[in-house]
Motif scaffolding. Sequence first.
Motif, mmCIF file in Angstrom:
data_model
loop_
_atom_site.group_PDB
_atom_site.id
_atom_site.type_symbol
_atom_site.label_atom_id
_atom_site.label_comp_id
_atom_site.label_asym_id
_atom_site.label_seq_id
_atom_site.Cartn_x
_atom_site.Cartn_y
_atom_site.Cartn_z
ATOM 1 N N ARG A 42 -92.097 34.041 12.540
ATOM 2 C CA ARG A 42 -91.934 35.339 11.872
ATOM 3 C C ARG A 42 -93.223 35.763 11.177
ATOM 4 O O ARG A 42 -93.604 36.925 11.222
ATOM 5 C CB ARG A 42 -90.778 35.269 10.864
ATOM 6 N N ASP A 46 -95.400 39.117 12.192
ATOM 7 C CA ASP A 46 -95.805 40.177 11.261
ATOM 8 C C ASP A 46 -97.307 40.445 11.363
ATOM 9 O O ASP A 46 -97.747 41.595 11.305
ATOM 10 C CB ASP A 46 -95.435 39.802 9.823
ATOM 11 N N GLN A 50 -99.198 44.078 13.506
ATOM 12 C CA GLN A 50 -99.862 45.073 12.660
ATOM 13 C C GLN A 50 -100.640 46.078 13.511
ATOM 14 O O GLN A 50 -101.351 45.691 14.441
ATOM 15 C CB GLN A 50 -100.811 44.376 11.679
ATOM 16 N N GLU A 55 -95.011 47.247 14.882
ATOM 17 C CA GLU A 55 -95.177 46.983 13.450
ATOM 18 C C GLU A 55 -93.875 47.232 12.702
ATOM 19 O O GLU A 55 -93.228 48.260 12.887
ATOM 20 C CB GLU A 55 -96.294 47.856 12.875
ATOM 21 N N GLY A 56 -93.479 46.278 11.867
ATOM 22 C CA GLY A 56 -92.264 46.409 11.063
ATOM 23 C C GLY A 56 -91.001 46.007 11.798
ATOM 24 O O GLY A 56 -89.917 45.995 11.214
#
Length: 109
Positions: A42, A46, A50, A55-56
């Motif tokens: 995880r 992340d 980016q 992203e997110g």
Amino acid sequence: MHELAIVQRVVDEVSARLGARRVVRVRLRVGALVAVVPDAMRFCFDVATQSTSLEGAALEIEPVAAKARCEECDDVFAMSDGLPLCACGSARVAILAGQELVIQDVEVA
Ligand SMILES: [Zn+2]
């Protein structure tokens, strides 16, 4: 790091296939023998996502237990400790599950 290389490949494959579509969730099936640490996955996810269309996005990891079949006695057994050794003493085993690393599905916004 093992996890970063795996995650980078997943991100590359997803963005190659989906282009600029916004990804909100990625679900992976990961075999026990791939030996990844979910928290490290995880964290790397992340970092690797980016400034990408991922992203997110949430990363879900569905673990797959390791299983093997003995080629001597034909017994199918769980390789819970990752050790390819049958109870009969044979190490001649065929791995049936636990080595997969598959993108199960991807949810787009
Ligand atoms: Zn056996």
